[in-house]
Design a protein around this motif. Structure first.
Motif, PDB file in Angstrom:
ATOM      1  N   LEU A  25       0.804  -1.220   0.000  1.00 62.39           N
ATOM      2  CA  LEU A  25       0.000   0.000   0.000  1.00 62.39           C
ATOM      3  C   LEU A  25       0.840   1.276   0.000  1.00 62.39           C
ATOM      4  O   LEU A  25       0.505   2.239  -0.681  1.00 62.39           O
ATOM      5  N   VAL A  26       1.914   1.295   0.762  1.00 63.66           N
ATOM      6  CA  VAL A  26       2.631   2.545   1.002  1.00 63.66           C
ATOM      7  C   VAL A  26       3.690   2.838  -0.059  1.00 63.66           C
ATOM      8  O   VAL A  26       3.893   3.996  -0.424  1.00 63.66           O
ATOM      9  N   LEU A  27       4.353   1.827  -0.573  1.00 64.23           N
ATOM     10  CA  LEU A  27       5.454   2.055  -1.506  1.00 64.23           C
ATOM     11  C   LEU A  27       5.033   2.801  -2.778  1.00 64.23           C
ATOM     12  O   LEU A  27       5.705   3.766  -3.156  1.00 64.23           O
ATOM     13  N   PRO A  28       3.945   2.421  -3.456  1.00 59.98           N
ATOM     14  CA  PRO A  28       3.549   3.214  -4.633  1.00 59.98           C
ATOM     15  C   PRO A  28       3.202   4.658  -4.282  1.00 59.98           C
ATOM     16  O   PRO A  28       3.549   5.581  -5.024  1.00 59.98           O
ATOM     17  N   SER A  29       2.546   4.869  -3.150  1.00 63.84           N
ATOM     18  CA  SER A  29       2.222   6.221  -2.714  1.00 63.84           C
ATOM     19  C   SER A  29       3.482   7.022  -2.412  1.00 63.84           C
ATOM     20  O   SER A  29       3.565   8.207  -2.722  1.00 63.84           O
ATOM     21  N   LEU A  30       4.465   6.366  -1.827  1.00 65.76           N
ATOM     22  CA  LEU A  30       5.739   7.025  -1.538  1.00 65.76           C
ATOM     23  C   LEU A  30       6.445   7.435  -2.827  1.00 65.76           C
ATOM     24  O   LEU A  30       6.961   8.561  -2.933  1.00 65.76           O
ATOM     25  N   ILE A  31       6.462   6.562  -3.807  1.00 70.72           N
ATOM     26  CA  ILE A  31       7.116   6.863  -5.085  1.00 70.72           C
ATOM     27  C   ILE A  31       6.421   8.032  -5.779  1.00 70.72           C
ATOM     28  O   ILE A  31       7.073   8.963  -6.269  1.00 70.72           O
ATOM     29  N   VAL A  32       5.095   8.017  -5.802  1.00 73.78           N
ATOM     30  CA  VAL A  32       4.352   9.118  -6.417  1.00 73.78           C
ATOM     31  C   VAL A  32       4.577  10.413  -5.641  1.00 73.78           C
ATOM     32  O   VAL A  32       4.739  11.483  -6.241  1.00 73.78           O
ATOM     33  N   GLY A  33       4.637  10.343  -4.330  1.00 75.53           N
ATOM     34  CA  GLY A  33       4.901  11.534  -3.529  1.00 75.53           C
ATOM     35  C   GLY A  33       6.256  12.151  -3.825  1.00 75.53           C
ATOM     36  O   GLY A  33       6.393  13.367  -3.923  1.00 75.53           O
ATOM     37  N   VAL A  34       7.274  11.306  -4.008  1.00 77.41           N
ATOM     38  CA  VAL A  34       8.613  11.810  -4.347  1.00 77.41           C
ATOM     39  C   VAL A  34       8.607  12.434  -5.736  1.00 77.41           C
ATOM     40  O   VAL A  34       9.190  13.509  -5.940  1.00 77.41           O
ATOM     41  N   LEU A  35       7.944  11.794  -6.690  1.00 73.23           N
ATOM     42  CA  LEU A  35       7.885  12.354  -8.041  1.00 73.23           C
ATOM     43  C   LEU A  35       7.153  13.698  -8.067  1.00 73.23           C
ATOM     44  O   LEU A  35       7.589  14.642  -8.731  1.00 73.23           O
ATOM     45  N   VAL A  36       6.055  13.797  -7.330  1.00 74.49           N
ATOM     46  CA  VAL A  36       5.310  15.053  -7.264  1.00 74.49           C
ATOM     47  C   VAL A  36       6.155  16.117  -6.559  1.00 74.49           C
ATOM     48  O   VAL A  36       6.164  17.286  -6.981  1.00 74.49           O
ATOM     49  N   SER A  37       6.870  15.749  -5.532  1.00 73.02           N
ATOM     50  CA  SER A  37       7.733  16.708  -4.838  1.00 73.02           C
ATOM     51  C   SER A  37       8.844  17.208  -5.742  1.00 73.02           C
ATOM     52  O   SER A  37       9.184  18.401  -5.719  1.00 73.02           O
ATOM     53  N   LEU A  38       9.409  16.315  -6.539  1.00 70.41           N
ATOM     54  CA  LEU A  38      10.423  16.747  -7.504  1.00 70.41           C
ATOM     55  C   LEU A  38       9.830  17.700  -8.531  1.00 70.41           C
ATOM     56  O   LEU A  38      10.453  18.701  -8.904  1.00 70.41           O
ATOM     57  N   PHE A  39       8.625  17.389  -8.997  1.00 69.24           N
ATOM     58  CA  PHE A  39       7.938  18.276  -9.943  1.00 69.24           C
ATOM     59  C   PHE A  39       7.675  19.641  -9.315  1.00 69.24           C
ATOM     60  O   PHE A  39       7.883  20.676  -9.944  1.00 69.24           O
ATOM     61  N   GLN A  40       7.228  19.638  -8.063  1.00 70.82           N
ATOM     62  CA  GLN A  40       6.954  20.903  -7.384  1.00 70.82           C
ATOM     63  C   GLN A  40       8.230  21.703  -7.160  1.00 70.82           C
ATOM     64  O   GLN A  40       8.230  22.930  -7.269  1.00 70.82           O
ATOM     65  N   ALA A  41       9.310  21.024  -6.844  1.00 76.86           N
ATOM     66  CA  ALA A  41      10.576  21.726  -6.642  1.00 76.86           C
ATOM     67  C   ALA A  41      11.097  22.299  -7.959  1.00 76.86           C
ATOM     68  O   ALA A  41      11.667  23.404  -7.980  1.00 76.86           O
ATOM     69  N   ALA A  42      10.892  21.585  -9.046  1.00 75.22           N
ATOM     70  CA  ALA A  42      11.378  22.061 -10.341  1.00 75.22           C
ATOM     71  C   ALA A  42      10.558  23.237 -10.858  1.00 75.22           C
ATOM     72  O   ALA A  42      11.105  24.158 -11.470  1.00 75.22           O
ATOM     73  N   GLN A  44       8.452  25.122  -8.875  1.00 72.37           N
ATOM     74  CA  GLN A  44       8.182  26.032  -7.749  1.00 72.37           C
ATOM     75  C   GLN A  44       6.687  26.261  -7.548  1.00 72.37           C
ATOM     76  O   GLN A  44       6.242  27.346  -7.206  1.00 72.37           O
ATOM     77  N   ILE A  45       5.914  25.218  -7.768  1.00 73.63           N
ATOM     78  CA  ILE A  45       4.474  25.251  -7.479  1.00 73.63           C
ATOM     79  C   ILE A  45       4.290  24.646  -6.095  1.00 73.63           C
ATOM     80  O   ILE A  45       4.640  23.491  -5.866  1.00 73.63           O
ATOM     81  N   ASN A  46       3.735  25.408  -5.183  1.00 75.37           N
ATOM     82  CA  ASN A  46       3.547  24.920  -3.812  1.00 75.37           C
ATOM     83  C   ASN A  46       2.061  24.805  -3.490  1.00 75.37           C
ATOM     84  O   ASN A  46       1.529  25.473  -2.620  1.00 75.37           O
ATOM     85  N   GLU A  47       1.392  23.954  -4.211  1.00 78.88           N
ATOM     86  CA  GLU A  47      -0.024  23.709  -3.986  1.00 78.88           C
ATOM     87  C   GLU A  47      -0.187  22.433  -3.169  1.00 78.88           C
ATOM     88  O   GLU A  47       0.350  21.394  -3.525  1.00 78.88           O
TER      89      GLU A  47
END
Length: 90
Positions: A25-42, A44-47
Motif C-alpha cells: 500500500l505505502v510504496l507506490p504512494s511514496l514513489i508518487v509523492g517523491v515524483l510530485v515533490s520533484l515536480f513541485q521543486a522544479a 516552484q508550485i507549492n499547492e
C-alpha cells in the motif's frame, strides 16, 4: 501449551504479513509523492492538493487492483493461525 518458540514464530509471521501488506500500500504512494515533490521543486508550485491528490488516487488504485489478493493473503494467514491453535490445544 504456548511455548516461547511458538510465540516467537507467531510474532514473526504476524510482522511479516503486516510488513508485506503495508509495503504493497505505502510504496507506490511514496514513489508518487517523491515524483510530485520533484515536480513541485522544479516548477516552484507549492499547492497542497497537488501533493495530496495523486497519492490518494494511487493508493485507491492499489486497493482496487491488489485488494482481493491482500484480503485473501490475510484470510489465509488467519486460517493458518487457527489451525496452529487447534493443533496446540488438541
Amino acid at each position: 501449551m504456548l511455548t516461547p518458540d511458538i510465540a516467537v514464530d507467531l510474532v514473526t509471521d504476524s510482522l511479516h504479513v503486516v510488513m508485506l501488506l503495508v509495503v504493497v500500500l505505502v510504496l507506490p504512494s511514496l514513489i508518487v509523492g517523491v515524483l510530485v515533490s520533484l515536480f513541485q521543486a522544479a516548477t516552484q508550485i507549492n499547492e497542497q492538493t497537488l501533493s495530496f491528490l495523486p497519492r490518494l488516487l494511487v493508493t485507491l488504485l492499489i486497493i482496487c487492483v491488489a485488494g482481493k489478493w491482500m484480503t485473501g493473503y490475510l484470510m489465509d494467514f488467519c486460517v493458518d493461525i487457527f489451525h496452529r491453535a487447534a493443533t496446540q490445544l488438541g
